[in-house]
Design a protein around this motif. Structure first.
Motif, PDB file in Angstrom:
ATOM      1  N   UNK A 200       0.852  -1.185   0.000  1.00 56.42           N
ATOM      2  CA  UNK A 200       0.000   0.000   0.000  1.00 56.42           C
ATOM      3  C   UNK A 200       0.887   1.233   0.000  1.00 56.42           C
ATOM      4  N   UNK A 201       0.447   2.267  -0.734  1.00 53.78           N
ATOM      5  CA  UNK A 201       1.225   3.506  -0.813  1.00 53.78           C
ATOM      6  C   UNK A 201       0.291   4.703  -0.660  1.00 53.78           C
ATOM      7  N   UNK A 202       0.724   5.657   0.163  1.00 50.65           N
ATOM      8  CA  UNK A 202      -0.114   6.826   0.459  1.00 50.65           C
ATOM      9  C   UNK A 202       0.717   8.108   0.352  1.00 50.65           C
ATOM     10  N   UNK A 203       0.088   9.141  -0.160  1.00 49.84           N
ATOM     11  CA  UNK A 203       0.640  10.488  -0.013  1.00 49.84           C
ATOM     12  C   UNK A 203      -0.275  11.254   0.931  1.00 49.84           C
ATOM     13  N   UNK A 216      -9.290  25.046  -4.340  1.00 47.14           N
ATOM     14  CA  UNK A 216      -8.385  24.163  -3.594  1.00 47.14           C
ATOM     15  C   UNK A 216      -7.212  23.683  -4.430  1.00 47.14           C
ATOM     16  N   UNK A 217      -6.023  23.813  -3.847  1.00 51.99           N
ATOM     17  CA  UNK A 217      -4.797  23.366  -4.500  1.00 51.99           C
ATOM     18  C   UNK A 217      -4.034  22.496  -3.514  1.00 51.99           C
ATOM     19  N   UNK A 218      -3.983  21.198  -3.787  1.00 49.49           N
ATOM     20  CA  UNK A 218      -3.403  20.238  -2.854  1.00 49.49           C
ATOM     21  C   UNK A 218      -1.984  19.878  -3.284  1.00 49.49           C
ATOM     22  N   UNK A 219      -1.057  19.858  -2.304  1.00 51.46           N
ATOM     23  CA  UNK A 219       0.347  19.565  -2.568  1.00 51.46           C
ATOM     24  C   UNK A 219       0.814  18.420  -1.687  1.00 51.46           C
ATOM     25  N   UNK A 220       1.498  17.448  -2.279  1.00 54.02           N
ATOM     26  CA  UNK A 220       2.036  16.312  -1.529  1.00 54.02           C
ATOM     27  C   UNK A 220       3.172  16.786  -0.620  1.00 54.02           C
ATOM     28  N   UNK A 221       3.144  16.373   0.642  1.00 50.23           N
ATOM     29  CA  UNK A 221       4.194  16.788   1.578  1.00 50.23           C
ATOM     30  C   UNK A 221       5.377  15.819   1.576  1.00 50.23           C
ATOM     31  N   UNK A 222       5.297  14.738   0.804  1.00 47.75           N
ATOM     32  CA  UNK A 222       6.376  13.749   0.728  1.00 47.75           C
ATOM     33  C   UNK A 222       7.206  13.932  -0.536  1.00 47.75           C
ATOM     34  N   UNK A 223       8.493  13.637  -0.429  1.00 47.39           N
ATOM     35  CA  UNK A 223       9.299  13.409  -1.636  1.00 47.39           C
ATOM     36  C   UNK A 223       9.455  11.906  -1.866  1.00 47.39           C
ATOM     37  N   UNK A 224       9.245  11.106  -0.826  1.00 53.79           N
ATOM     38  CA  UNK A 224       9.074   9.647  -0.961  1.00 53.79           C
ATOM     39  C   UNK A 224       7.855   9.281  -0.125  1.00 53.79           C
ATOM     40  N   UNK A 225       6.876   8.646  -0.745  1.00 53.27           N
ATOM     41  CA  UNK A 225       5.582   8.417  -0.095  1.00 53.27           C
ATOM     42  C   UNK A 225       5.659   7.377   1.015  1.00 53.27           C
ATOM     43  N   UNK A 243       9.964  10.119   3.152  1.00 52.85           N
ATOM     44  CA  UNK A 243      10.811  11.309   3.278  1.00 52.85           C
ATOM     45  C   UNK A 243       9.923  12.529   3.118  1.00 52.85           C
ATOM     46  N   UNK A 244       9.971  13.430   4.095  1.00 55.20           N
ATOM     47  CA  UNK A 244       9.175  14.657   4.038  1.00 55.20           C
ATOM     48  C   UNK A 244       9.881  15.696   3.176  1.00 55.20           C
ATOM     49  N   UNK A 245       9.123  16.326   2.300  1.00 53.11           N
ATOM     50  CA  UNK A 245       9.669  17.455   1.543  1.00 53.11           C
ATOM     51  C   UNK A 245       9.207  18.777   2.121  1.00 53.11           C
ATOM     52  N   UNK A 246       8.103  18.754   2.896  1.00 48.31           N
ATOM     53  CA  UNK A 246       7.554  19.996   3.451  1.00 48.31           C
ATOM     54  C   UNK A 246       6.950  19.720   4.822  1.00 48.31           C
ATOM     55  N   UNK A 268      -9.223  -1.147   7.680  1.00 50.99           N
ATOM     56  CA  UNK A 268      -9.016  -0.498   8.979  1.00 50.99           C
ATOM     57  C   UNK A 268      -7.735   0.305   9.064  1.00 50.99           C
ATOM     58  N   UNK A 269      -7.554   1.273   8.153  1.00 48.39           N
ATOM     59  CA  UNK A 269      -6.347   2.081   8.147  1.00 48.39           C
ATOM     60  C   UNK A 269      -6.439   3.206   9.183  1.00 48.39           C
ATOM     61  N   UNK A 270      -5.385   3.380   9.978  1.00 44.19           N
ATOM     62  CA  UNK A 270      -5.236   4.517  10.879  1.00 44.19           C
ATOM     63  C   UNK A 270      -3.938   5.231  10.519  1.00 44.19           C
ATOM     64  N   UNK A 271      -4.026   6.527  10.242  1.00 45.17           N
ATOM     65  CA  UNK A 271      -2.841   7.305   9.900  1.00 45.17           C
ATOM     66  C   UNK A 271      -2.702   8.471  10.865  1.00 45.17           C
ATOM     67  N   UNK A 272      -1.543   8.571  11.514  1.00 48.79           N
ATOM     68  CA  UNK A 272      -1.290   9.590  12.532  1.00 48.79           C
ATOM     69  C   UNK A 272      -0.202  10.554  12.041  1.00 48.79           C
ATOM     70  N   UNK A 273      -0.475  11.857  12.239  1.00 49.37           N
ATOM     71  CA  UNK A 273       0.516  12.894  11.923  1.00 49.37           C
ATOM     72  C   UNK A 273       0.824  13.631  13.240  1.00 49.37           C
ATOM     73  N   UNK A 274       2.026  13.446  13.757  1.00 48.57           N
ATOM     74  CA  UNK A 274       2.430  14.069  15.013  1.00 48.57           C
ATOM     75  C   UNK A 274       3.103  15.399  14.702  1.00 48.57           C
ATOM     76  N   UNK A 275       2.610  16.476  15.341  1.00 45.20           N
ATOM     77  CA  UNK A 275       3.084  17.834  15.042  1.00 45.20           C
ATOM     78  C   UNK A 275       3.579  18.468  16.340  1.00 45.20           C
ATOM     79  N   UNK A 276       4.735  19.129  16.271  1.00 45.80           N
ATOM     80  CA  UNK A 276       5.234  19.929  17.376  1.00 45.80           C
ATOM     81  C   UNK A 276       4.857  21.381  17.106  1.00 45.80           C
ATOM     82  N   UNK A 277       4.086  21.972  18.016  1.00 44.90           N
ATOM     83  CA  UNK A 277       3.618  23.346  17.790  1.00 44.90           C
ATOM     84  C   UNK A 277       4.522  24.340  18.504  1.00 44.90           C
TER      85      UNK A 277
END
Length: 277
Positions: A200-203, A216-225, A243-246, A268-277
């Motif tokens: 499976x591959x996700x951006x 709306x203009x959507x941009x991939x945040x990965x350089x490697x998904x 690999x994150x590009x942004x 049953x996909x769960x995707x988590x994005x951890x952010x430091x504010x």
């Protein structure tokens, strides 16, 4: 003395190095004491650092939180009200339920090279620092207190965006999430309830608030998904980690998942994005 009680401690044959006084501020104490002067139950010698003074658990410093007046009296300095306060410029008083604790070190234990009150204070400080470097009593302590403070700060500043998809169709997900803070992505993690028999591959795509409300203009945040390998439960074991590009997030950026390849049988996909504010 109204609102005052003595703390009696029995140490058996141990030496007691100090005398103690505790004041719980109640209405009787406020009626009797209209100022910030504290009358001590044990006299001290001015200028010899014989006193440890605490207000509501906070250690007050001489000439910074209290001042020495005479051998039986100190005066608390709790600061003054700020300019925007109705009582601007006036000294902040004691209030109901304030707790004042005063330790008066006995003068005989201030004498002697290398074995007086200063050694006791250093020992207590060392014990306090060692304790502060632990998360709980059962944990191995952090190597430095700064490491422990960094850990606490990171936990306090970390926020997590979570996407949950029972079925995982190809293409952009119809669920879109706004992140209301500025921050920087620290980690992205995907897992599944039922693994797929193929990869499976996700951006992850980002859109600004302005673009979201116009065109709306959507941009991939990965350089490697992000990938989940065939037969694997999470992205953690991928042979090609993302690999994150942004990694930068601006306030009110929107996010969505774009499924480029859905593993056969993946559910049953769960995707988590951890952010430091």
């Amino acid at each position: 003395m109204a609102g005052t009680k003595m703390m009696l401690r029995r140490y058996g044959n141990e030496i007691i190095y100090w005398d103690e006084q505790e004041i719980i501020v109640d209405q009787a104490y406020l009626d009797k004491h209209k100022d910030l002067y504290i009358r001590l139950t044990h006299p001290y010698i001015l200028g010899t650092r014989m006193l440890d003074v605490y207000l509501n658990g906070q250690h007050l410093l001489a000439q910074g939180g209290y001042e020495e007046v005479d051998e039986n009296t100190i005066r608390l300095d709790l600061g003054i009200y700020p300019q925007e306060h109705p009582l601007a410029g006036q000294h902040i008083p004691l209030v109901m339920d304030d707790e004042i604790y005063i330790r008066t070190w006995k003068p005989e234990y201030r004498q002697g090279g290398g074995s007086g009150i200063d050694d006791l204070r250093f020992k207590r400080l060392e014990e306090e620092i060692v304790s502060a470097r632990k998360y709980t009593e059962r944990d191995v302590q952090f190597h430095q207190l700064d490491d422990r403070l960094d850990y606490i700060q990171e936990r306090a500043e970390a926020k997590t965006m979570v996407f949950v998809l029972e079925r995982v169709p190809l293409g952009p997900c119809k669920y879109e999430m706004r992140f209301p803070f500025e921050g920087k992505i620290k980690e992205i993690y995907a897992s599944c309830g039922v693994y797929g028999t193929s990869k499976s591959e996700f951006s992850i795509e980002k859109c600004s608030q302005f673009d979201y409300e116009t065109l709306p203009s959507w941009t991939n945040i990965f350089s490697r998904n992000l990938t989940i390998q065939a037969g694997e439960k999470s992205s953690n074991t991928s042979r090609l980690p993302y690999i994150l590009s942004d990694p930068v997030i601006h306030k009110n950026d929107h996010f969505r998942i774009n499924t480029l390849a859905a593993g056969e049988g993946l559910r049953g996909l769960t995707l988590e994005i951890v952010v430091i504010i």
